[in-house]
Scaffold this motif. Structure first.
Motif, PDB file in Angstrom:
ATOM      1  N   LEU A 100      20.885   9.214  30.515  1.00 32.61           N
ATOM      2  CA  LEU A 100      19.581   8.778  30.033  1.00 32.61           C
ATOM      3  C   LEU A 100      19.624   8.506  28.528  1.00 32.61           C
ATOM      4  CD1 LEU A 100      17.431  11.279  32.113  1.00 32.61           C
ATOM      5  CD2 LEU A 100      18.079   8.928  32.672  1.00 32.61           C
ATOM      6  N   PRO A 101      18.640   7.786  28.002  1.00 31.70           N
ATOM      7  CA  PRO A 101      18.658   7.440  26.573  1.00 31.70           C
ATOM      8  C   PRO A 101      18.828   8.632  25.643  1.00 31.70           C
ATOM      9  CG  PRO A 101      16.988   6.153  27.707  1.00 31.70           C
ATOM     10  CD  PRO A 101      17.529   7.120  28.723  1.00 31.70           C
ATOM     11  N   SER A 102      18.328   9.793  26.035  1.00 32.34           N
ATOM     12  CA  SER A 102      18.455  10.986  25.188  1.00 32.34           C
ATOM     13  C   SER A 102      19.835  11.605  25.245  1.00 32.34           C
ATOM     14  CB  SER A 102      17.434  12.032  25.631  1.00 32.34           C
ATOM     15  OG  SER A 102      17.765  12.520  26.927  1.00 32.34           O
ATOM     16  N   GLY A 103      20.672  11.162  26.206  1.00 34.53           N
ATOM     17  CA  GLY A 103      21.974  11.766  26.423  1.00 34.53           C
ATOM     18  C   GLY A 103      22.011  12.710  27.606  1.00 34.53           C
ATOM     19  N   LEU A 104      20.843  13.083  28.145  1.00 36.03           N
ATOM     20  CA  LEU A 104      20.807  13.902  29.352  1.00 36.03           C
ATOM     21  C   LEU A 104      21.499  13.175  30.496  1.00 36.03           C
ATOM     22  CD1 LEU A 104      17.123  15.243  29.382  1.00 36.03           C
ATOM     23  CD2 LEU A 104      19.190  16.549  28.870  1.00 36.03           C
ATOM     24  N   VAL A 105      22.174  13.928  31.348  1.00 35.70           N
ATOM     25  CA  VAL A 105      22.824  13.361  32.531  1.00 35.70           C
ATOM     26  C   VAL A 105      22.142  13.934  33.766  1.00 35.70           C
ATOM     27  CG1 VAL A 105      24.985  13.094  33.808  1.00 35.70           C
ATOM     28  CG2 VAL A 105      25.014  13.177  31.316  1.00 35.70           C
ATOM     29  N   ARG A 106      21.713  13.059  34.650  1.00 37.90           N
ATOM     30  CA  ARG A 106      21.066  13.486  35.884  1.00 37.90           C
ATOM     31  C   ARG A 106      21.692  12.754  37.069  1.00 37.90           C
ATOM     32  NH1 ARG A 106      19.915  16.856  32.922  1.00 37.90           N
ATOM     33  NH2 ARG A 106      17.869  17.708  32.365  1.00 37.90           N
ATOM     34  N   GLN A 107      21.704  13.426  38.222  1.00 35.91           N
ATOM     35  CA  GLN A 107      22.318  12.875  39.421  1.00 35.91           C
ATOM     36  C   GLN A 107      21.247  12.361  40.380  1.00 35.91           C
ATOM     37  OE1 GLN A 107      23.265  16.051  38.104  1.00 35.91           O
ATOM     38  NE2 GLN A 107      24.720  14.763  36.993  1.00 35.91           N
ATOM     39  N   TYR A 108      21.468  11.155  40.903  1.00 37.90           N
ATOM     40  CA  TYR A 108      20.525  10.559  41.839  1.00 37.90           C
ATOM     41  C   TYR A 108      21.277   9.950  43.021  1.00 37.90           C
ATOM     42  CZ  TYR A 108      17.193  11.199  38.092  1.00 37.90           C
ATOM     43  OH  TYR A 108      16.416  11.765  37.114  1.00 37.90           O
ATOM     44  N   SER A 109      20.763  10.199  44.208  1.00 30.06           N
ATOM     45  CA  SER A 109      21.374   9.652  45.413  1.00 30.06           C
ATOM     46  C   SER A 109      21.127   8.155  45.491  1.00 30.06           C
ATOM     47  CB  SER A 109      20.788  10.335  46.656  1.00 30.06           C
ATOM     48  OG  SER A 109      21.098  11.707  46.671  1.00 30.06           O
ATOM     49  N   LEU A 110      22.131   7.440  45.987  1.00 31.04           N
ATOM     50  CA  LEU A 110      21.986   6.006  46.215  1.00 31.04           C
ATOM     51  C   LEU A 110      21.245   5.795  47.524  1.00 31.04           C
ATOM     52  CD1 LEU A 110      25.553   4.944  45.093  1.00 31.04           C
ATOM     53  CD2 LEU A 110      23.413   4.371  43.944  1.00 31.04           C
ATOM     54  N   CYS A 111      20.197   4.982  47.477  1.00 30.76           N
ATOM     55  CA  CYS A 111      19.375   4.797  48.671  1.00 30.76           C
ATOM     56  C   CYS A 111      19.225   3.318  49.039  1.00 30.76           C
ATOM     57  CB  CYS A 111      18.007   5.452  48.501  1.00 30.76           C
ATOM     58  SG  CYS A 111      17.100   4.967  47.015  1.00 30.76           S
ATOM     59  N   GLU A 139       5.612  22.238  34.036  1.00 31.55           N
ATOM     60  CA  GLU A 139       5.047  23.448  34.641  1.00 31.55           C
ATOM     61  C   GLU A 139       5.595  23.707  36.045  1.00 31.55           C
ATOM     62  OE1 GLU A 139       1.917  20.095  34.845  1.00 31.55           O
ATOM     63  OE2 GLU A 139       3.372  20.913  33.408  1.00 31.55           O
ATOM     64  N   ALA A 140       6.219  22.686  36.643  1.00 32.57           N
ATOM     65  CA  ALA A 140       6.830  22.858  37.959  1.00 32.57           C
ATOM     66  C   ALA A 140       8.344  23.027  37.858  1.00 32.57           C
ATOM     67  CB  ALA A 140       6.510  21.665  38.852  1.00 32.57           C
ATOM     68  N   GLY A 141       8.840  23.239  36.644  1.00 37.45           N
ATOM     69  CA  GLY A 141      10.268  23.460  36.458  1.00 37.45           C
ATOM     70  C   GLY A 141      11.034  22.259  35.952  1.00 37.45           C
ATOM     71  N   GLY A 142      10.353  21.147  35.687  1.00 38.69           N
ATOM     72  CA  GLY A 142      11.038  19.967  35.177  1.00 38.69           C
ATOM     73  C   GLY A 142      11.611  20.213  33.797  1.00 38.69           C
ATOM     74  N   ARG A 143      12.796  19.630  33.529  1.00 40.89           N
ATOM     75  CA  ARG A 143      13.456  19.835  32.246  1.00 40.89           C
ATOM     76  C   ARG A 143      13.552  18.543  31.439  1.00 40.89           C
ATOM     77  NH1 ARG A 143      18.581  21.126  32.762  1.00 40.89           N
ATOM     78  NH2 ARG A 143      18.698  20.238  34.847  1.00 40.89           N
ATOM     79  N   GLY A 144      12.787  17.535  31.834  1.00 36.13           N
ATOM     80  CA  GLY A 144      12.678  16.335  31.017  1.00 36.13           C
ATOM     81  C   GLY A 144      13.376  15.110  31.536  1.00 36.13           C
ATOM     82  N   GLY A 145      14.341  15.270  32.433  1.00 36.64           N
ATOM     83  CA  GLY A 145      15.082  14.124  32.922  1.00 36.64           C
ATOM     84  C   GLY A 145      14.236  13.155  33.718  1.00 36.64           C
ATOM     85  N   SER A 146      13.476  13.652  34.681  1.00 36.08           N
ATOM     86  CA  SER A 146      12.659  12.767  35.510  1.00 36.08           C
ATOM     87  C   SER A 146      11.576  12.083  34.676  1.00 36.08           C
ATOM     88  CB  SER A 146      12.039  13.539  36.675  1.00 36.08           C
ATOM     89  OG  SER A 146      11.128  14.532  36.219  1.00 36.08           O
ATOM     90  N   ARG A 147      11.012  12.792  33.715  1.00 36.66           N
ATOM     91  CA  ARG A 147       9.997  12.176  32.856  1.00 36.66           C
ATOM     92  C   ARG A 147      10.603  11.039  32.034  1.00 36.66           C
ATOM     93  NH1 ARG A 147       5.082  12.925  31.565  1.00 36.66           N
ATOM     94  NH2 ARG A 147       4.991  14.871  32.783  1.00 36.66           N
ATOM     95  N   GLU A 148      11.817  11.244  31.583  1.00 34.85           N
ATOM     96  CA  GLU A 148      12.485  10.194  30.815  1.00 34.85           C
ATOM     97  C   GLU A 148      12.724   8.955  31.673  1.00 34.85           C
ATOM     98  OE1 GLU A 148      16.310   9.877  27.774  1.00 34.85           O
ATOM     99  OE2 GLU A 148      15.692  11.813  28.601  1.00 34.85           O
ATOM    100  N   VAL A 149      13.137   9.164  32.925  1.00 30.26           N
ATOM    101  CA  VAL A 149      13.320   8.025  33.832  1.00 30.26           C
ATOM    102  C   VAL A 149      12.006   7.283  34.017  1.00 30.26           C
ATOM    103  CG1 VAL A 149      13.832   7.349  36.209  1.00 30.26           C
ATOM    104  CG2 VAL A 149      15.278   9.044  35.058  1.00 30.26           C
ATOM    105  N   HIS A 150      10.935   8.019  34.275  1.00 30.58           N
ATOM    106  CA  HIS A 150       9.640   7.399  34.551  1.00 30.58           C
ATOM    107  C   HIS A 150       9.065   6.689  33.328  1.00 30.58           C
ATOM    108  CE1 HIS A 150       8.238   8.900  38.630  1.00 30.58           C
ATOM    109  NE2 HIS A 150       9.443   9.423  38.504  1.00 30.58           N
ATOM    110  N   GLU A 151       9.287   7.232  32.149  1.00 30.26           N
ATOM    111  CA  GLU A 151       8.639   6.686  30.963  1.00 30.26           C
ATOM    112  C   GLU A 151       9.481   5.665  30.209  1.00 30.26           C
ATOM    113  OE1 GLU A 151       7.481  10.009  28.581  1.00 30.26           O
ATOM    114  OE2 GLU A 151       5.849  10.615  29.943  1.00 30.26           O
ATOM    115  N   GLN A 152      10.798   5.733  30.327  1.00 29.01           N
ATOM    116  CA  GLN A 152      11.630   4.891  29.477  1.00 29.01           C
ATOM    117  C   GLN A 152      12.445   3.831  30.212  1.00 29.01           C
ATOM    118  OE1 GLN A 152      13.742   6.751  26.227  1.00 29.01           O
ATOM    119  NE2 GLN A 152      12.527   8.623  26.400  1.00 29.01           N
ATOM    120  N   LEU A 153      12.752   4.040  31.486  1.00 28.92           N
ATOM    121  CA  LEU A 153      13.580   3.066  32.192  1.00 28.92           C
ATOM    122  C   LEU A 153      12.698   2.003  32.837  1.00 28.92           C
ATOM    123  CD1 LEU A 153      16.448   5.201  33.736  1.00 28.92           C
ATOM    124  CD2 LEU A 153      16.270   4.112  31.497  1.00 28.92           C
ATOM    125  N   ARG A 154      12.313   1.039  32.024  1.00 30.49           N
ATOM    126  CA  ARG A 154      11.501  -0.095  32.469  1.00 30.49           C
ATOM    127  C   ARG A 154      12.394  -1.282  32.769  1.00 30.49           C
ATOM    128  NH1 ARG A 154       6.492   2.063  33.568  1.00 30.49           N
ATOM    129  NH2 ARG A 154       6.046   3.682  32.013  1.00 30.49           N
TER     130      ARG A 154
END
Length: 362
Positions: free
Chosen positions: A92-103, A122-137
């Motif tokens: 991700l742009p911040s340098g975080l690495v996250r794993q996603y299944s190919l669908c 508050e549900a345990g998210g550590r920022g990766g999914s938010r970065e995908v949703h907000e920055q990967l346009r």
């Protein structure tokens, strides 16, 4: 006068022999200093997993696959092939690495398709999914690494039961398409909080419409899925593939009848702390001995002494923190390493010592 008795030839031979002896002595000293010789003996060396070849892909498609779920199409050229169950690493742009299944479709060599659910802090998210949703346009570039498959589909199984919970449908979806195209005997039990939150719902219902192969259970209207009934209806030899929350996978494991094979895919590490105890970690080349408490990780202890040591996911998936183990018995808790890799290395973000001491090549 022969060449052997020529004074100039003799002096040259003596010099060559002396140089060779000096080289051998220097190499022996290097071996003593560095267990990983012939690599350099650095003051603060870092051993570990080499990164897979990175690709730069462009986001060419983005859509809402369900409430809180975004689907991305990542375009490239002559992309590495993959099979159902595979996943890749997104850097991700911040340098975080996250794993996603190919669908998507494995036959598509020009793009990869992934989907991710937004997980709030508050549900345990550590920022990766938010970065995908907000920055990967659309139009954004993203680095990817992989592809790896720790969840392969057994093409020889006589029958299949697929159990998916929420976003856990992502690695299952290509399996459903494959089994359906082959005319295999398959069933799907798909659960989620609500129908609106369940991605790819329309497609999977169409796949199983002809023979009632798909059972959808929305918690807000139907309650919890009857796992015992679904598993009990399978024939011996059935391959059961499950992906979803840890509670779902634990329940499937507990209810699994004898004679069935279970295959699991996790998006989070096992959260059990049973058997955790304190131990020591020696950093052989740095000459330091660190204490790892029962509620701490090797990674945290190591980074306290060597802040440069690389890490990313902190969940045992990406392999960034893999380190060579020189001594000690390892309690492996990752979802990545092969048996051969586990013989002499560990992912220090999640794995621990089975005894009182580990020695790392650091």
């Amino acid at each position: 006068m022969s060449r052997l008795t020529d004074p100039r030839t003799y002096r040259k031979a003596v010099l060559v022999a002396g140089a060779a002896l000096a080289v051998r002595r220097a190499l022996r000293r290097r071996v003593r200093r560095s267990p990983l010789w012939p690599l350099p003996a650095l003051e603060e060396p870092v051993s570990g997993r080499p990164r897979a070849r990175a690709l730069r892909l462009r986001v060419t498609g983005r859509e809402e696959a369900a409430d809180g779920v975004v689907l991305l199409r990542l375009a490239g050229h002559a992309l590495p092939a993959w099979e159902p169950g595979a996943h890749l690493d997104l850097v991700l742009p911040s340098g975080l690495v996250r794993q996603y299944s190919l669908c998507g479709d494995p036959r598509d060599t020009a793009s990869y398709t992934v989907a991710t659910r937004l997980i709030p802090a508050e549900a345990g998210g550590r920022g990766g999914s938010r970065e995908v949703h907000e920055q990967l346009r659309e139009g954004a570039e993203v680095e990817v690494r992989g592809v790896r498959n720790r969840f392969p589909l057994d093409a020889d199984a006589p029958a299949y039961l697929f159990v998916a919970g929420g976003i856990g449908i992502t690695p299952i979806l290509p399996m459903l398409r494959d089994a359906h195209a082959r005319g295999a005997d398959w069933r799907l039990l798909y659960g989620g909080r609500s129908r609106a939150s369940m991605p790819f719902l329309e497609e999977v219902e169409k796949l199983g419409a002809d023979q009632g192969r798909v059972r959808v259970v929305a918690e807000d209207s139907d309650g919890l899925p009857d796992l015992a009934a679904a598993l009990g209806a399978t024939a011996p030899g059935t391959a059961v593939y499950c992906c979803g929350p840890e509670g779902l996978m634990a329940a499937v494991r507990e209810a699994l009848p004898a004679g069935r094979t279970l295959h699991l895919e996790r998006f989070a590490p096992r959260n059990s702390t049973e058997g955790n105890g304190p131990f020591e970690v020696e950093l052989r080349r740095s000459g330091r001995v660190l204490d790892v408490p029962a509620d701490g990780t090797v990674l945290a202890a190591v980074r306290g002494a060597l802040p440069h040591v690389a890490y990313s996911c902190e969940q045992g998936f990406c392999g960034t923190c893999q380190q060579r183990v020189l001594e000690g018995e390892i309690d492996h808790r990752d979802e990545l390493l092969t048996d051969a890799e586990r013989a002499g290395s560990m992912l220090i973000c999640v794995s621990r010592a089975r005894g009182e001491r580990l020695v790392l090549d650091l």
